[in-house]
Write a protein that holds these residues in place. Structure first.
Motif, PDB file in Angstrom:
ATOM      1  N   ILE A 151     -12.552  -7.919   2.692  1.00 15.52           N
ATOM      2  CA  ILE A 151     -12.329  -8.810   1.213  1.00 15.52           C
ATOM      3  C   ILE A 151     -12.285  -7.771   0.020  1.00 15.52           C
ATOM      4  CG2 ILE A 151     -13.408 -10.482  -0.168  1.00 15.52           C
ATOM      5  CD1 ILE A 151     -14.342 -11.592   2.293  1.00 15.52           C
ATOM      6  N   LEU A 152     -13.242  -6.848  -0.322  1.00 19.41           N
ATOM      7  CA  LEU A 152     -13.520  -5.925  -1.382  1.00 19.41           C
ATOM      8  C   LEU A 152     -11.817  -5.314  -1.333  1.00 19.41           C
ATOM      9  CD1 LEU A 152     -16.809  -4.993  -1.535  1.00 19.41           C
ATOM     10  CD2 LEU A 152     -15.808  -6.514  -3.139  1.00 19.41           C
ATOM     11  N   THR A 157      -8.964  -5.780  -0.133  1.00 22.30           N
ATOM     12  CA  THR A 157      -8.076  -6.804  -0.620  1.00 22.30           C
ATOM     13  C   THR A 157      -7.930  -7.092  -2.058  1.00 22.30           C
ATOM     14  OG1 THR A 157      -7.994  -7.982   1.568  1.00 22.30           O
ATOM     15  CG2 THR A 157      -6.679  -9.040  -0.177  1.00 22.30           C
ATOM     16  N   VAL A 158      -8.964  -7.399  -2.500  1.00 21.31           N
ATOM     17  CA  VAL A 158      -9.045  -7.755  -4.070  1.00 21.31           C
ATOM     18  C   VAL A 158      -8.967  -6.358  -4.816  1.00 21.31           C
ATOM     19  CG1 VAL A 158     -10.761  -8.422  -5.678  1.00 21.31           C
ATOM     20  CG2 VAL A 158     -10.841  -9.785  -3.696  1.00 21.31           C
ATOM     21  N   THR A 159      -9.670  -5.249  -4.567  1.00 24.16           N
ATOM     22  CA  THR A 159      -9.294  -3.941  -5.460  1.00 24.16           C
ATOM     23  C   THR A 159      -7.921  -3.677  -5.179  1.00 24.16           C
ATOM     24  OG1 THR A 159     -10.450  -2.901  -3.886  1.00 24.16           O
ATOM     25  CG2 THR A 159     -11.796  -3.668  -5.270  1.00 24.16           C
ATOM     26  N   TYR A 187      -4.952  -5.495  -4.846  1.00 19.99           N
ATOM     27  CA  TYR A 187      -4.311  -6.010  -5.512  1.00 19.99           C
ATOM     28  C   TYR A 187      -4.418  -5.635  -7.104  1.00 19.99           C
ATOM     29  CZ  TYR A 187      -2.227 -10.030  -7.825  1.00 19.99           C
ATOM     30  OH  TYR A 187      -1.531 -10.706  -8.827  1.00 19.99           O
ATOM     31  N   PHE A 188      -5.678  -5.804  -7.694  1.00 21.92           N
ATOM     32  CA  PHE A 188      -5.947  -5.509  -9.036  1.00 21.92           C
ATOM     33  C   PHE A 188      -5.436  -4.104  -9.484  1.00 21.92           C
ATOM     34  CE2 PHE A 188      -8.668  -9.455  -8.770  1.00 21.92           C
ATOM     35  CZ  PHE A 188      -8.118 -10.166  -9.836  1.00 21.92           C
ATOM     36  N   THR A 228       1.132  -7.964  -3.734  1.00 19.19           N
ATOM     37  CA  THR A 228       0.310  -8.966  -3.131  1.00 19.19           C
ATOM     38  C   THR A 228       0.403  -8.722  -1.424  1.00 19.19           C
ATOM     39  OG1 THR A 228       0.748 -10.693  -4.637  1.00 19.19           O
ATOM     40  CG2 THR A 228       0.062 -11.250  -2.513  1.00 19.19           C
ATOM     41  N   ALA A 285      -1.792  -5.612  -0.718  1.00 20.25           N
ATOM     42  CA  ALA A 285      -3.203  -5.916  -0.769  1.00 20.25           C
ATOM     43  C   ALA A 285      -3.565  -6.693   0.667  1.00 20.25           C
ATOM     44  CB  ALA A 285      -3.240  -6.826  -2.141  1.00 20.25           C
TER      45      ALA A 285
END
Length: 227
Positions: free
Chosen positions: A147-148, A150-152, A154-155, A177, A180
């Motif tokens: 999960i981390l 994917t989020v990191t 993307y940003f 997207t 990610a």
């Protein structure tokens, strides 16, 4: 592929074990020293690659700064593609922007990134965990790292994207997207050590990009064309 990068992989592996040995001497607990070694190793690698990363980030910031002027040029000469291209290149030159400036540093870093992938994917530290993970040589059983990841991912990609609208911007956003989501999916299968490295690397990339963009915002003076 890894055999061709062995000249990079071997020194990086030795360097990691050197760092781990030093940390383990101070903190002789495998479930702490292994994870800390990954974090320290990632920070050192980021520092070593900092000149290339700064060059890439600055190039992206400059490209973003001249986007409004580029749109004006393209709009004015939309019926004359050749003239439009000439004026855009002139705009690049006047503002000291290299269209390939953001790509070349990344191309130089790619062999190192592949080598690092191999290093963290082949670490011989079975049974050593960190925080909530019982074993960093296995995938995260609680899916927190994916999960981390994917989020990191993307940003960090989003911040490197030049501002602007239009079809190209939407396409880039869609690709970010997709990347990610892809990295998050792959992180479900990757070893925890590798994903932890990737997450820490992304966090450092986000911090670096925010700092450089803030500095460039005050330093970048765009030469406006008379339209």
């Amino acid at each position: 592929m890894y055999s061709k990068l062995q000249f990079l992989i071997s020194p990086l592996q030795k360097f990691f074990y050197f760092i781990h040995s030093g940390i383990h001497t101070v903190i002789p607990i495998e479930n702490i020293s292994f994870g800390l070694a990954i974090i320290v190793f990632t920070i050192i690698i980021r520092i070593l690659l900092l000149p290339l990363s700064i060059k890439q980030t600055k190039s992206t910031a400059k490209m973003g700064a001249i986007q409004p002027e580029m749109k004006k040029v393209q709009e004015k000469y939309k019926k004359d593609p050749q003239k439009s291209q000439q004026e855009v290149m002139k705009l690049y030159k006047e503002n000291g922007v290299n269209p390939m400036g953001g790509c070349l540093p990344m191309l130089v870093q790619m062999p190192i990134l592949f080598a690092l992938f191999a290093v963290f994917n082949t670490l011989n530290m079975k049974g050593a965990g960190f925080l909530w993970m019982p074993d960093l040589t296995l995938p995260d059983p609680y899916y927190i790292l994916p999960i981390l990841s994917t989020v990191t991912t993307y940003f960090s990609s989003k911040l490197m994207q030049p501002p602007g609208g239009g079809a190209q911007s939407k396409q880039t956003s869609t690709m970010n997207t997709g990347m990610a989501i892809f990295m998050g999916f792959m992180s479900l299968k990757f070893k925890g050590a590798l994903v932890l490295y990737w997450v820490i690397n992304n966090v450092l990339q986000v911090i670096q990009t925010l700092v450089i963009n803030k500095m460039e915002l005050g330093n970048t003076g765009v030469v406006k064309k008379q339209i």
